[in-house]
Design an enzyme around this catalytic site. Structure first.
Site, PDB file in Angstrom:
ATOM      1  N   LYS A 107       0.877  -1.179   0.000  1.00 16.94           N
ATOM      2  CA  LYS A 107       0.000   0.000   0.000  1.00 16.94           C
ATOM      3  C   LYS A 107       0.903   1.214   0.000  1.00 16.94           C
ATOM      4  CE  LYS A 107      -4.443   0.984   0.165  1.00 16.94           C
ATOM      5  NZ  LYS A 107      -5.601   0.153  -0.245  1.00 16.94           N
TER       6      LYS A 107
ATOM      7  N   ASP B 220      -6.882   4.095  -4.664  1.00 15.80           N
ATOM      8  CA  ASP B 220      -7.579   3.982  -3.374  1.00 15.80           C
ATOM      9  C   ASP B 220      -8.196   5.372  -3.160  1.00 15.80           C
ATOM     10  OD1 ASP B 220      -7.902   2.067  -0.893  1.00 15.80           O
ATOM     11  OD2 ASP B 220      -7.374   3.977   0.000  1.00 15.80           O
TER      12      ASP B 220
HETATM   13  P1  NDP Z   1     -12.811   7.747  -3.235  1.00 17.56           P
HETATM   14  O1  NDP Z   1     -11.734   8.704  -3.009  1.00 17.56           O
HETATM   15  O2  NDP Z   1     -13.304   7.504  -4.620  1.00 17.56           O
HETATM   16  O3  NDP Z   1     -14.084   8.122  -2.336  1.00 17.56           O
HETATM   17  C1  NDP Z   1     -13.976   8.234  -0.950  1.00 17.56           C
HETATM   18  C2  NDP Z   1     -15.314   8.711  -0.429  1.00 17.56           C
HETATM   19  O4  NDP Z   1     -15.320   8.631   0.998  1.00 17.56           O
HETATM   20  C3  NDP Z   1     -15.600  10.164  -0.777  1.00 17.56           C
HETATM   21  O5  NDP Z   1     -16.994  10.297  -0.933  1.00 17.56           O
HETATM   22  C4  NDP Z   1     -15.115  10.910   0.478  1.00 17.56           C
HETATM   23  O6  NDP Z   1     -15.728  12.160   0.668  1.00 17.56           O
HETATM   24  C5  NDP Z   1     -15.553   9.935   1.543  1.00 17.56           C
HETATM   25  N1  NDP Z   1     -14.743  10.093   2.761  1.00 17.56           N
HETATM   26  C6  NDP Z   1     -13.398  10.079   2.866  1.00 17.56           C
HETATM   27  N2  NDP Z   1     -13.015  10.289   4.126  1.00 17.56           N
HETATM   28  C7  NDP Z   1     -14.144  10.441   4.836  1.00 17.56           C
HETATM   29  C8  NDP Z   1     -14.414  10.684   6.193  1.00 17.56           C
HETATM   30  N3  NDP Z   1     -13.418  10.828   7.084  1.00 17.56           N
HETATM   31  N4  NDP Z   1     -15.712  10.769   6.562  1.00 17.56           N
HETATM   32  C9  NDP Z   1     -16.729  10.627   5.662  1.00 17.56           C
HETATM   33  N5  NDP Z   1     -16.523  10.400   4.358  1.00 17.56           N
HETATM   34  C10 NDP Z   1     -15.254  10.302   3.961  1.00 17.56           C
HETATM   35  O7  NDP Z   1     -12.313   6.377  -2.576  1.00 17.56           O
HETATM   36  P2  NDP Z   1     -12.821   4.888  -2.851  1.00 17.56           P
HETATM   37  O8  NDP Z   1     -14.272   4.874  -3.132  1.00 17.56           O
HETATM   38  O9  NDP Z   1     -11.893   4.260  -3.800  1.00 17.56           O
HETATM   39  O10 NDP Z   1     -12.541   4.215  -1.421  1.00 17.56           O
HETATM   40  C11 NDP Z   1     -13.518   4.162  -0.382  1.00 17.56           C
HETATM   41  C12 NDP Z   1     -13.110   3.072   0.604  1.00 17.56           C
HETATM   42  O11 NDP Z   1     -13.025   1.812  -0.075  1.00 17.56           O
HETATM   43  C13 NDP Z   1     -11.753   3.257   1.292  1.00 17.56           C
HETATM   44  O12 NDP Z   1     -11.813   2.688   2.581  1.00 17.56           O
HETATM   45  C14 NDP Z   1     -10.821   2.398   0.429  1.00 17.56           C
HETATM   46  O13 NDP Z   1      -9.667   2.003   1.132  1.00 17.56           O
HETATM   47  C15 NDP Z   1     -11.740   1.220   0.133  1.00 17.56           C
HETATM   48  N6  NDP Z   1     -11.409   0.394  -1.011  1.00 17.56           N
HETATM   49  C16 NDP Z   1     -11.242   0.922  -2.250  1.00 17.56           C
HETATM   50  C17 NDP Z   1     -10.976   0.104  -3.328  1.00 17.56           C
HETATM   51  C18 NDP Z   1     -10.868   0.608  -4.720  1.00 17.56           C
HETATM   52  O14 NDP Z   1     -10.730  -0.201  -5.631  1.00 17.56           O
HETATM   53  N7  NDP Z   1     -10.935   1.907  -4.969  1.00 17.56           N
HETATM   54  C19 NDP Z   1     -10.808  -1.348  -3.163  1.00 17.56           C
HETATM   55  C20 NDP Z   1     -11.084  -1.811  -1.826  1.00 17.56           C
HETATM   56  C21 NDP Z   1     -11.357  -0.957  -0.809  1.00 17.56           C
HETATM   57  P3  NDP Z   1     -15.092  13.504   0.041  1.00 17.56           P
HETATM   58  O15 NDP Z   1     -15.562  13.526  -1.376  1.00 17.56           O
HETATM   59  O16 NDP Z   1     -15.647  14.601   0.890  1.00 17.56           O
HETATM   60  O17 NDP Z   1     -13.614  13.369   0.179  1.00 17.56           O
HETATM   61  O1  2IT Z   2      -7.926  -1.647  -0.806  1.00 21.80           O
HETATM   62  C1  2IT Z   2      -7.840  -2.168  -1.935  1.00 21.80           C
HETATM   63  O2  2IT Z   2      -7.969  -3.380  -2.110  1.00 21.80           O
HETATM   64  C2  2IT Z   2      -7.599  -1.290  -3.080  1.00 21.80           C
HETATM   65  N1  2IT Z   2      -7.528  -0.072  -2.915  1.00 21.80           N
HETATM   66  C3  2IT Z   2      -7.399  -1.873  -4.452  1.00 21.80           C
HETATM   67  C4  2IT Z   2      -6.010  -2.402  -4.612  1.00 21.80           C
HETATM   68  C5  2IT Z   2      -5.645  -2.830  -6.009  1.00 21.80           C
HETATM   69  O3  2IT Z   2      -4.454  -3.128  -6.180  1.00 21.80           O
HETATM   70  O4  2IT Z   2      -6.482  -2.894  -6.900  1.00 21.80           O
END
Ligand code: NDP
Ligand code: 2IT
Length: 453
Positions: A126, A166
């Site tokens: 990460k 992420d």
């Molecule tokens: P994005 O950056 O696309 O979206 C994050 C969202 O969460 C935004 O709406 C953001 O709001 C909100 N957010 C962030 N911090 C806070 C907080 N402290 N309180 C409330 N809302 C918050 O990220 P992802 O959708 O990619 O990721 C979301 C989650 O999923 C994370 O935990 C990430 O680690 C996990 N994840 C992501 C993967 C991926 O493929 N992208 C894979 C597996 C897990 P704002 O717009 O105001 O910043």
């Molecule tokens: O938390 C996660 O699994 C991710 N942000 C995706 C990682 C990846 O390599 O696709």
């Protein structure tokens, strides 16, 4: 806990002070691993646990960049190369002001077990930076990404370490990062990053995969009780990549998503967030980069509740059938978990990483809520990253249906693996124990076979 695990956790706490998220992630896994160590003393003798909590390599670097006004800024960049027993280090990059080494170590640690559960050949890593993309122009984000990659490029490669997105890192950022990697290294090495655009080496369904996967996982959990998602009212938090495609798949399966949120607060739409509203949210978040509060101006049937510091998040008190936390770690505390259960939620599928605090998880057990932990429920994202790597190696592009079918099969298998393992270890129905144990044993066996390294 046994004396051995107690001692181990004390050592982790002593060696990693000021890293509460990392210690939380380790503690959650150790409770399950204890059961494995009783059955497998060979893991104990080989000090698998002592080794698995120690990153193989931690890289920290300076990221200087110049904003549009000509002012110089300096951020801190990181890559945690956590474990490569199963394959190249694999995991996302997070750009968020709260990023520091402890947060990335927790995420890298979770990634070990998650990636193992996919059964694809991926180790765990990460990275990221304490850069805040909010309010930055495209050119500022580009210059930041270029500076970040100028350093990171010396550490990564298709067979070494393969980052992806992420929080704060989506298609735009991966494009800028890939461009700089290609320029410096003079190779069009598709497999060095995943989440690329489909026109230049990306996989179809990768943007959708985490959200779709979390919904498939919920579908599997419900199927064990002969239920489906059809007609279910669903709470979704966040409004980024994971939240958006969670909503899309919920709509495909006849469910009714009723909330979305960002750091400013949450939207509750009792009429349901339909496809038209979802398309509007996607434009708002991915193009205009606006705030969720604007939703109620476009769709007056909804209400907006601003975020306030308090002992519970009112989003989780909205009565519903299912919940998909898809924003950030520790967004569901003990009180929120009680509110969810009392509000009628029967299944929680975590799209985010570690969104529920340990006390919240305990409430789910005590109140009979089916609980799919992130390292199982959100593994679809990294799984399709693994499929992107395969396509890049073979220089082929699979159709949408092919990738989606594989994703669905992988999520089904993860679900089955969690259930069977939990049963085998005397914790029937606990996806929490099943995920930790199944992920751990797969990595532990590989580490055992590869000697003390
Ligand atoms: P994005 O950056 O696309 O979206 C994050 C969202 O969460 C935004 O709406 C953001 O709001 C909100 N957010 C962030 N911090 C806070 C907080 N402290 N309180 C409330 N809302 C918050 O990220 P992802 O959708 O990619 O990721 C979301 C989650 O999923 C994370 O935990 C990430 O680690 C996990 N994840 C992501 C993967 C991926 O493929 N992208 C894979 C597996 C897990 P704002 O717009 O105001 O910043
Ligand atoms: O938390 C996660 O699994 C991710 N942000 C995706 C990682 C990846 O390599 O696709």
């Amino acid at each position: 806990m046994s004396e051995y695990v107690d001692q181990l956790l004390t050592n982790v706490a002593t060696k990693n002070p000021h890293e509460p998220e990392f210690r939380q992630a380790v503690e959650e896994v150790m409770e399950s691993v204890e059961l494995v160590l009783e059955r497998h003393p060979e893991y104990r003798d080989a000090k698998i646990v002592e080794r698995i909590v120690e990153p193989e390599r931690v890289i920290q670097f300076r990221v200087p960049w110049v904003d549009d006004a000509g002012d110089v800024h300096v951020n801190r960049g990181f890559r945690i190369e956590m474990n490569s027993a199963l394959g190249p280090y694999k995991g996302g990059l997070r750009f968020h002001p709260a990023v520091y080494i402890g947060k990335l170590k927790f995420l890298a640690f979770e990634q070990i077990f998650k990636n193992a559960l996919t059964t694809l050949p991926m180790g765990a890593g990460k990275g990221g930076a304490d850069f805040d993309p909010k309010g930055k122009t495209d050119t500022e984000v580009m210059r930041f990404c270029q500076s970040f990659m100028t350093e990171l490029q010396r550490h990564i490669g298709p067979d070494t370490d393969v980052p992806a997105g992420d929080v704060g890192v989506g298609g735009r950022e991966i494009g800028f990062l890939f461009g700089q990697y290609r320029r410096i290294r003079n190779v069009h090495a598709g497999g060095v990053l995943t989440g690329k655009g489909v026109g230049w080496g990306g996989s179809l369904i990768r943007p959708e995969a985490t959200g779709y996967g979390a919904v498939y996982f919920a579908e599997e959990m419900l199927a064990t009780r002969d239920e489906s998602l059809e007609g279910n009212r669903c709470l979704v938090s966040g409004s980024g990549n994971v939240a958006q495609y969670t909503v899309e798949k919920l709509l495909d399966l006849g469910a009714k998503p009723i909330t979305l949120s960002d750091t400013g607060g949450f939207v509750y739409d009792p009429d349901g967030i339909d496809r038209e509203k979802l398309a509007w949210v996607m434009t708002l978040k991915n193009e205009r980069r606006g705030r969720m509060r604007e939703y109620v101006e476009a769709f007056p049937s909804a209400t907006f509740t601003p975020a306030e510091a308090g002992d519970a998040n009112p989003l989780w008190a909205v009565p519903a059938d299912c919940a998909f936390p898809s924003a950030i770690e520790n967004e569901i505390n003990e009180k929120d978990a009680v509110n969810l259960a009392n509000g009628g939620v029967k299944v929680v599928s975590e799209g985010a990483n570690m969104p529920t605090t340990p006390n919240g998880v305990q409430v789910f057990f005590d109140m009979g809520v089916m609980y799919g932990p992130g390292k199982a429920a959100n593994a679809g994202g990294v799984a399709v990253s693994g499929l992107e790597m395969s396509q890049n190696s073979m220089r082929v592009t699979w159709d949408r249906e092919v990738v989606d079918d594989r994703l669905r099969t992988i999520m089904k298998r993860i679900h089955q693996q969690c259930r069977e393992t939990a049963e085998d270890y005397g914790k029937p129905g606990s996806y929490f124990h099943g995920a930790n144990i199944a992920g751990f044993t797969r990595v532990a066996d590989a580490m055992l076979a590869q000697g003390v390294i």
